[in-house]
Design a protein around this motif. Structure first.
Motif, PDB file in Angstrom:
ATOM      1  N   UNK A 105       1.369  -1.326   0.160  1.00  0.00           N
ATOM      2  CA  UNK A 105      -0.046   0.161  -0.206  1.00  0.00           C
ATOM      3  C   UNK A 105       1.156   1.328  -0.331  1.00  0.00           C
ATOM      4  N   UNK A 106       0.934   1.363  -1.037  1.00  0.00           N
ATOM      5  CA  UNK A 106       2.109   2.967  -1.248  1.00  0.00           C
ATOM      6  C   UNK A 106       1.418   4.489  -0.320  1.00  0.00           C
ATOM      7  N   UNK A 107       2.434   5.201  -0.004  1.00  0.00           N
ATOM      8  CA  UNK A 107       4.013   5.698  -0.118  1.00  0.00           C
ATOM      9  C   UNK A 107       4.342   4.345   0.275  1.00  0.00           C
ATOM     10  N   UNK A 108       5.891   4.157  -0.393  1.00  0.00           N
ATOM     11  CA  UNK A 108       7.054   3.316  -0.241  1.00  0.00           C
ATOM     12  C   UNK A 108       8.274   3.741   0.433  1.00  0.00           C
ATOM     13  N   UNK A 123      11.722   7.443  -1.164  1.00  0.00           N
ATOM     14  CA  UNK A 123      10.160   7.518  -1.098  1.00  0.00           C
ATOM     15  C   UNK A 123       9.425   6.906  -2.403  1.00  0.00           C
ATOM     16  N   UNK A 124       8.643   6.370  -2.513  1.00  0.00           N
ATOM     17  CA  UNK A 124       8.190   6.237  -3.615  1.00  0.00           C
ATOM     18  C   UNK A 124       6.460   5.789  -3.683  1.00  0.00           C
ATOM     19  N   UNK A 125       6.112   6.239  -4.819  1.00  0.00           N
ATOM     20  CA  UNK A 125       4.060   6.192  -4.652  1.00  0.00           C
ATOM     21  C   UNK A 125       3.954   5.238  -5.586  1.00  0.00           C
ATOM     22  N   UNK A 126       4.656   4.910  -6.716  1.00  0.00           N
ATOM     23  CA  UNK A 126       4.273   4.411  -7.522  1.00  0.00           C
ATOM     24  C   UNK A 126       4.924   2.998  -7.304  1.00  0.00           C
ATOM     25  N   UNK A 127       5.009   1.801  -7.770  1.00  0.00           N
ATOM     26  CA  UNK A 127       4.521   0.918  -7.813  1.00  0.00           C
ATOM     27  C   UNK A 127       6.439  -0.335  -8.409  1.00  0.00           C
TER      28      UNK A 127
END
Length: 224
Positions: A105-108, A123-127
């Motif tokens: 479940x984003x963010x990562x 820090x990523x929002x996309x997969x």
């Protein structure tokens, strides 16, 4: 996913020890007794509705606060992450993009290590993600954490090596017009050599896809 949910029951009033009864999603009841602290956490392994049916302390039957009697547990995607395995090479000062993917479940928050030591946190929002590197070493995805604070060890690695810088040296100068000029180059073929002729002011290029082994004398003339 495979992870349990932590549910917390807070016992605001009364005298220890407490006991309380929970209704589980399957319709059964679970009684927890001899609770000595005002906060008790238990694992919820099944998806569905958990609700408090009753509570009492060491002396009296208690009451359940309005709006706090039930909680819904849902299963989310299990968090995971990996780098795309690869072996890369680069020249000094030239960056390579390394790629990977995460699930959850984003963010990562993605933690990357290089050669056994912490390198950087992404820090990523996309997969799907990528980051640029130029230093040689073994890059690994150490861990990934999603917005639910679920953490998993990462997978995959990328080995980045650095190519030696090419170099060139003139071995034999032309003595007469039309005579060849012999140069020696060091690097990985095909090699492109740019050169200019003094007094002409025009640059030319030549590409060599094959190299002839140097003699010991010629090799000694190459710059270090």
């Amino acid at each position: 996913g495979d992870q349990s949910a932590d549910l917390e029951v807070r016992l605001r009033h009364g005298t220890a020890p407490w006991s309380f009864t929970l209704m589980t999603p399957g319709g059964g009841n679970v009684t927890v007794s001899n609770v000595t602290r005002r906060s008790h956490t238990f694992k919820a392994d099944d998806r569905g509705r958990y609700s408090l049916a009753s509570v009492r302390d060491s002396r009296c039957q208690g009451y359940i606060e309005a709006g706090a009697a039930a909680v819904e547990v849902s299963h989310f995607a299990t968090v995971s992450g990996r780098l795309h395995n690869a072996s890369e090479s680069t020249c000094e000062g030239v960056f390579r993009n390394l790629t990977g993917e995460v699930r959850g479940t984003p963010p990562f928050s993605v933690e990357v290590w290089r050669s056994g030591a912490f390198f950087r946190r992404l820090l990523e929002n996309a997969t799907n993600f990528s980051f640029a590197v130029d230093a040689p070493g073994e890059y690994t995805l150490r861990s990934v954490t999603d917005s639910r604070y679920c953490t998993a060890a990462g997978e995959g690695s990328v080995s980045l090596s650095r190519l030696p810088l090419p170099s060139v040296a003139v071995l034999e100068k032309a003595q007469c017009e039309g005579s060849p000029v012999t140069v020696a180059v060091r690097g990985t073929p095909p090699l492109t050599l740019s050169y200019g002729v003094t007094g002409v002011g025009e640059e030319s290029r030549v590409t060599a896809s094959k190299c002839t082994p140097l003699s010991e004398r010629q090799a000694a003339a190459l710059p270090a």
